[in-house]
Motif scaffolding. Structure first.
Motif, short mmCIF file in Angstrom:
data_model
loop_
_atom_site.label_atom_id
_atom_site.label_comp_id
_atom_site.label_asym_id
_atom_site.label_seq_id
_atom_site.Cartn_x
_atom_site.Cartn_y
_atom_site.Cartn_z
N PRO A 191 20.72 -65.51 17.06
CA PRO A 191 19.52 -64.66 17.45
C PRO A 191 20.24 -63.33 18.49
CG PRO A 191 18.74 -66.78 17.82
CD PRO A 191 20.31 -67.01 17.75
N LEU A 192 19.89 -62.29 18.01
CA LEU A 192 20.46 -60.99 18.90
C LEU A 192 19.59 -59.92 18.55
CD1 LEU A 192 24.35 -60.31 18.13
CD2 LEU A 192 23.15 -61.25 20.48
N PRO A 193 19.08 -59.25 19.79
CA PRO A 193 18.46 -58.05 19.52
C PRO A 193 19.21 -57.13 18.73
CG PRO A 193 18.56 -58.61 22.04
CD PRO A 193 19.52 -59.57 21.03
N TRP A 194 18.51 -56.21 17.94
CA TRP A 194 19.21 -55.20 16.98
C TRP A 194 20.13 -54.34 17.54
CZ3 TRP A 194 20.58 -55.16 12.41
CH2 TRP A 194 21.16 -53.93 11.75
N GLY A 195 19.87 -53.97 18.87
CA GLY A 195 20.67 -53.11 19.47
C GLY A 195 22.22 -53.49 19.86
N GLU A 196 22.09 -54.93 19.74
CA GLU A 196 23.74 -55.51 19.93
C GLU A 196 24.53 -55.94 18.72
OE1 GLU A 196 23.24 -58.78 22.86
OE2 GLU A 196 21.55 -57.62 23.70
N VAL A 197 23.75 -55.68 17.34
CA VAL A 197 24.42 -56.13 16.36
C VAL A 197 25.51 -55.21 15.81
CG1 VAL A 197 23.98 -56.54 13.70
CG2 VAL A 197 21.96 -56.99 15.53
N TYR A 198 25.61 -54.08 15.75
CA TYR A 198 26.82 -53.40 15.40
C TYR A 198 27.94 -53.50 16.22
CZ TYR A 198 29.72 -49.46 13.91
OH TYR A 198 30.61 -48.52 13.30
N GLY A 199 27.66 -53.77 17.51
CA GLY A 199 28.92 -54.03 18.48
C GLY A 199 29.39 -55.57 18.36
N GLY A 200 28.37 -56.36 17.93
CA GLY A 200 28.60 -57.56 17.91
C GLY A 200 29.58 -58.04 16.72
N LEU A 201 29.26 -57.33 15.57
CA LEU A 201 30.20 -57.21 14.39
C LEU A 201 31.58 -56.74 14.54
CD1 LEU A 201 27.49 -56.38 11.64
CD2 LEU A 201 28.66 -58.62 11.79
#
Length: 339
Positions: A191-201
């Motif tokens: 689970p991650l907030p949307w704002g962290e998804v691009y950087g997480g990938l």
């Protein structure tokens, strides 16, 4: 002009001024926040809703796209507190608040792409009669729910079956049932907030995420992934709500304006989505020709569908009799819509 007539005209003018002042006092600015950009599906719906409200009343709608007032959890809290009058939020984020809403994440329950999907959302007893009571208990007036498009898996490595998701850290919304879904699919749900998804990938903290195709394209998730997989497992659903105390305190006339605007915007957004997935695929292929976009065969989907039974059982375990009734009714509604 005789004195009596002059006095009458002056009196009428005074009444007109008072009426105008009364109208201006009653005109309000209402705040509406949603989880996407103005040009995305929720934003297009919101703009049509705003257009209808402003065309049929003296009120104005102020729109707040994703990020302007925080993450999804923030705008829900603001809507419940009455800071916002309207909010658009996926049941994916309201799963902890309204556990039964997680039914929309039982894999292969909703048709991924279907002409009957609009009829289901328009006429479903579960959506139009059962869910409003559950939302009302949380201080929310459910105005409508609508589909946003088939959900795709967006990953670093190719996915042809659950084995390919083994040890893959897959971003999911903060939704207990969605976590169970990706566990059943063989992944490691994260689970991650949307704002962290691009950087997480980008940094390989996660290796996959799911969303409708238009969202993958508009947020440029394809830049930090290499594969898009249509597994047919879900269609993204969202819900438009009003703060219940605000809604209940309105005049009958204002409530009708809101209800009518929600219906007009619903029909508008279904029409808007015709061909949207195909347009998004074309844009991604143009921007990144090497992107691998595949649609799984029925044979490849079979093990994912088998895992769906496990997730459905988890849903019942989480929600008890209330969830069972919602699920049973939704199945009846879906059957009626596809006849």
């Amino acid at each position: 002009m005789n004195p009596i007539k002059r006095h009458l005209i002056a009196g009428l003018a005074g009444v007109a001024v008072l009426a105008a002042g009364s109208a201006s006092v009653s005109a309000e600015t209402w705040k509406y926040a949603f989880e996407e950009a103005l040009t995305d599906v929720q934003g297009v719906y919101a703009q049509k809703f705003k257009e209808e409200i402003e065309a049929n009343s003296d009120h104005e709608i102020q729109l707040f796209p994703f990020g302007t007032l925080g993450e999804s959890a923030d705008i829900m809290e603001q809507a419940q507190a009455g800071i916002l009058q309207f909010v658009d939020q996926s049941p994916g984020f309201t799963g902890a608040l309204i556990p039964e809403a997680q039914v929309f994440f039982v894999p292969y329950l909703l048709p991924a792409e279907s002409e009957q999907l609009g009829d289901f959302f328009r006429n479903s007893k579960a959506i139009n009669e059962m869910f409003p009571e559950l939302y009302a208990a949380q201080g929310l007036e459910l105005l409508t729910m609508f589909p946003e498009g088939e959900v795709v898996m967006n990953t670093k490595e190719a996915v042809a079956g659950p084995a390919d998701l083994n040890e893959v850290k897959f971003r999911v919304m903060t939704n207990p049932l969605l976590v169970e879904s990706y566990k059943a699919f063989g992944a490691t749900p994260t689970p991650l907030p949307w704002g962290e998804v691009y950087g997480g990938l980008q940094t390989n903290i996660i290796q996959g995420q799911e969303n409708p195709m238009f969202w993958v394209e508009s947020t440029k998730m394809y830049e930090v992934t290499d594969h898009i997989t249509f597994a047919g497992h879900n269609n993204f659903t969202t819900a438009v709500m009003a703060n219940k105390e605000f809604y209940d305190g309105l005049s009958d006339e204002d409530r009708k304006v809101i209800d009518d605007a929600a219906k007009v915007a619903f029909e508008h957004i279904l029409e808007y989505q015709n061909g949207l997935t195909e347009k998004s695929v074309a844009k991604i292929k143009e921007a990144k020709p090497e992107m691998n976009i595949v649609e799984l065969t029925e044979e490849q989907r079979a093990p994912f569908k088998a895992a769906a039974a496990e997730v459905e059982a988890k849903f019942i375990e989480m929600t008890g009799d209330s969830g069972q009734k919602i699920l049973d009714q939704m199945k009846q509604d879906l059957e009626a819509a596809t006849q």
